[in-house]
Scaffold this motif. Sequence first.
Motif, PDB file in Angstrom:
ATOM      1  N   GLY A  58      36.092  20.413  33.466  1.00  0.00           N
ATOM      2  CA  GLY A  58      34.825  20.048  33.692  1.00  0.00           C
ATOM      3  C   GLY A  58      34.746  18.561  33.729  1.00  0.00           C
ATOM      4  O   GLY A  58      35.511  17.732  33.229  1.00  0.00           O
ATOM      5  N   GLU A  59      33.388  18.255  33.810  1.00  0.00           N
ATOM      6  CA  GLU A  59      33.048  16.812  34.184  1.00  0.00           C
ATOM      7  C   GLU A  59      32.316  16.295  32.799  1.00  0.00           C
ATOM      8  O   GLU A  59      31.277  17.135  32.310  1.00  0.00           O
ATOM      9  CB  GLU A  59      32.235  16.500  35.211  1.00  0.00           C
ATOM     10  N   TYR A  60      32.588  15.153  32.103  1.00  0.00           N
ATOM     11  CA  TYR A  60      32.195  14.888  30.999  1.00  0.00           C
ATOM     12  C   TYR A  60      31.392  13.516  31.017  1.00  0.00           C
ATOM     13  O   TYR A  60      31.650  12.707  31.941  1.00  0.00           O
ATOM     14  CB  TYR A  60      33.084  14.781  29.869  1.00  0.00           C
ATOM     15  N   LEU A  61      30.407  13.124  30.148  1.00  0.00           N
ATOM     16  CA  LEU A  61      29.832  11.947  30.134  1.00  0.00           C
ATOM     17  C   LEU A  61      30.048  11.217  28.916  1.00  0.00           C
ATOM     18  O   LEU A  61      30.026  11.942  27.608  1.00  0.00           O
ATOM     19  CB  LEU A  61      28.317  11.916  30.130  1.00  0.00           C
ATOM     20  N   VAL A  62      30.658   9.772  28.885  1.00  0.00           N
ATOM     21  CA  VAL A  62      30.524   8.940  27.704  1.00  0.00           C
ATOM     22  C   VAL A  62      29.642   8.044  27.434  1.00  0.00           C
ATOM     23  O   VAL A  62      29.161   7.463  28.458  1.00  0.00           O
ATOM     24  CB  VAL A  62      32.057   8.366  27.712  1.00  0.00           C
ATOM     25  N   GLY A  63      29.044   8.024  26.347  1.00  0.00           N
ATOM     26  CA  GLY A  63      28.044   6.842  26.052  1.00  0.00           C
ATOM     27  C   GLY A  63      27.970   6.631  24.744  1.00  0.00           C
ATOM     28  O   GLY A  63      28.836   6.792  23.915  1.00  0.00           O
ATOM     29  N   ALA A  64      27.196   5.371  24.581  1.00  0.00           N
ATOM     30  CA  ALA A  64      27.130   4.882  23.150  1.00  0.00           C
ATOM     31  C   ALA A  64      25.814   4.773  22.899  1.00  0.00           C
ATOM     32  O   ALA A  64      24.905   4.842  23.459  1.00  0.00           O
ATOM     33  CB  ALA A  64      27.520   3.369  23.361  1.00  0.00           C
ATOM     34  N   TYR A  65      25.639   5.395  21.701  1.00  0.00           N
ATOM     35  CA  TYR A  65      24.024   5.563  21.041  1.00  0.00           C
ATOM     36  C   TYR A  65      23.909   4.811  19.435  1.00  0.00           C
ATOM     37  O   TYR A  65      24.878   4.385  18.857  1.00  0.00           O
ATOM     38  CB  TYR A  65      24.146   6.975  20.588  1.00  0.00           C
ATOM     39  N   LYS A  66      22.395   4.452  19.213  1.00  0.00           N
ATOM     40  CA  LYS A  66      22.313   3.719  18.472  1.00  0.00           C
ATOM     41  C   LYS A  66      22.130   4.654  17.031  1.00  0.00           C
ATOM     42  O   LYS A  66      22.049   5.832  17.152  1.00  0.00           O
ATOM     43  CB  LYS A  66      20.878   3.136  18.256  1.00  0.00           C
ATOM     44  N   ASN A  67      22.454   4.215  15.757  1.00  0.00           N
ATOM     45  CA  ASN A  67      22.451   5.037  14.705  1.00  0.00           C
ATOM     46  C   ASN A  67      20.981   5.311  14.549  1.00  0.00           C
ATOM     47  O   ASN A  67      20.109   4.355  14.175  1.00  0.00           O
ATOM     48  CB  ASN A  67      23.110   4.346  13.529  1.00  0.00           C
ATOM     49  N   ALA A  68      20.720   6.665  14.178  1.00  0.00           N
ATOM     50  CA  ALA A  68      19.406   6.947  13.738  1.00  0.00           C
ATOM     51  C   ALA A  68      19.283   7.243  12.099  1.00  0.00           C
ATOM     52  O   ALA A  68      20.487   7.408  11.437  1.00  0.00           O
ATOM     53  CB  ALA A  68      19.202   8.221  14.576  1.00  0.00           C
ATOM     54  N   GLU A  69      17.917   7.625  11.747  1.00  0.00           N
ATOM     55  CA  GLU A  69      17.945   8.041  10.281  1.00  0.00           C
ATOM     56  C   GLU A  69      18.669   9.284  10.068  1.00  0.00           C
ATOM     57  O   GLU A  69      18.742  10.415  10.791  1.00  0.00           O
ATOM     58  CB  GLU A  69      16.668   8.015  10.048  1.00  0.00           C
ATOM     59  N   GLY A  70      19.579   9.123   8.858  1.00  0.00           N
ATOM     60  CA  GLY A  70      20.185  10.473   8.491  1.00  0.00           C
ATOM     61  C   GLY A  70      21.630  10.308   8.979  1.00  0.00           C
ATOM     62  O   GLY A  70      22.312  11.230   9.093  1.00  0.00           O
ATOM     63  N   ASP A  71      22.043   9.100   9.594  1.00  0.00           N
ATOM     64  CA  ASP A  71      23.271   8.670  10.205  1.00  0.00           C
ATOM     65  C   ASP A  71      23.913   9.670  11.163  1.00  0.00           C
ATOM     66  O   ASP A  71      25.006  10.305  10.952  1.00  0.00           O
ATOM     67  CB  ASP A  71      24.080   8.805   8.824  1.00  0.00           C
TER      68      ASP A  71
END
Lengths: 149, 137
Positions: free
Chosen positions: B42-55
């Motif tokens: 299948g097709e997948y997406l890779v991304g970067a995310y900020k850290n939110a409260e609760g880690d």
Amino acid sequence: MLSTHTARAQVEFSPIDELPLGDLTGFTFQNLRGARFEVDLPDGTRCSSEDGTPATFNVFGGSSQRQDEVVQNSIIGQNYSGLGGGYGFGAAITIPLHTRNSRNCDEAYALSIANKKIELATTLHQEGLLSDEDLSLLLKDIRELLIKK
Amino acid sequence: MLSTLFFAAALGLNPNNKLITPGLGTRAVVRTQAYLVNSEPGEYLVGAYKNAEGDVPGEEIEGVRVNPPKLFLRDSRARRVVLSIPTSSLKPGPLWICITENNARKKSRSSSGSQLTVLTRSCYQRILRARRSSFLR
């Protein structure tokens, strides 16, 4: 001794390969090998190209101490004098034809360099050290290289 | 069978080195590999995310360049993935790198009938280090 031939003169010389020409000197002002180019390609092969012999200019000169042995039985109507020794000078320009190697490594070399440039530019772009515009310009140049006849 | 609906993929990030160090440029580069884990292609997406409260992964970081832009995984063959993350808007600290099934593909597959679909996402926390002062401009 009388000759039975009808020749006008009977003259005998020693064989020509014994002529003492060892003191003949020549000068060549150019390398006799054509231009050579070698490049290692990324796929592990190597391309090498060598042109043919280039045009050359040669000067030569020297003296001969030839001592001809002449047995002169009869010379009718001509004079013969001298022992064959003397000086000689000369110059020669050699221009070989069709020596340019058409199957050279220029294209392979250009592609190899382009490949390395893309690799380096991509790394710099990922690091943010090369702008989108700069990368685009480089890729346009390389595109020209790829599609040219 | 419910298990056939799950699509899971993983990133081959080194679990022993969670630090991301910015280089000379304005971006931090993460090189890794993506591969399927007992899943269908299948097709997948890779991304970067900020850290939110609760880690946990929070807001997606904008301007992340991912190469290849379209990541299609099949078999057990790993594919190289490079993330180029702009660091100008980020503070040193934790962030997340996630691989997610392509939502658009999944919607189109499930539109024909009622079917339970589950999107899977695997996330990995990394720590962005402060840029060395000698590199600051």
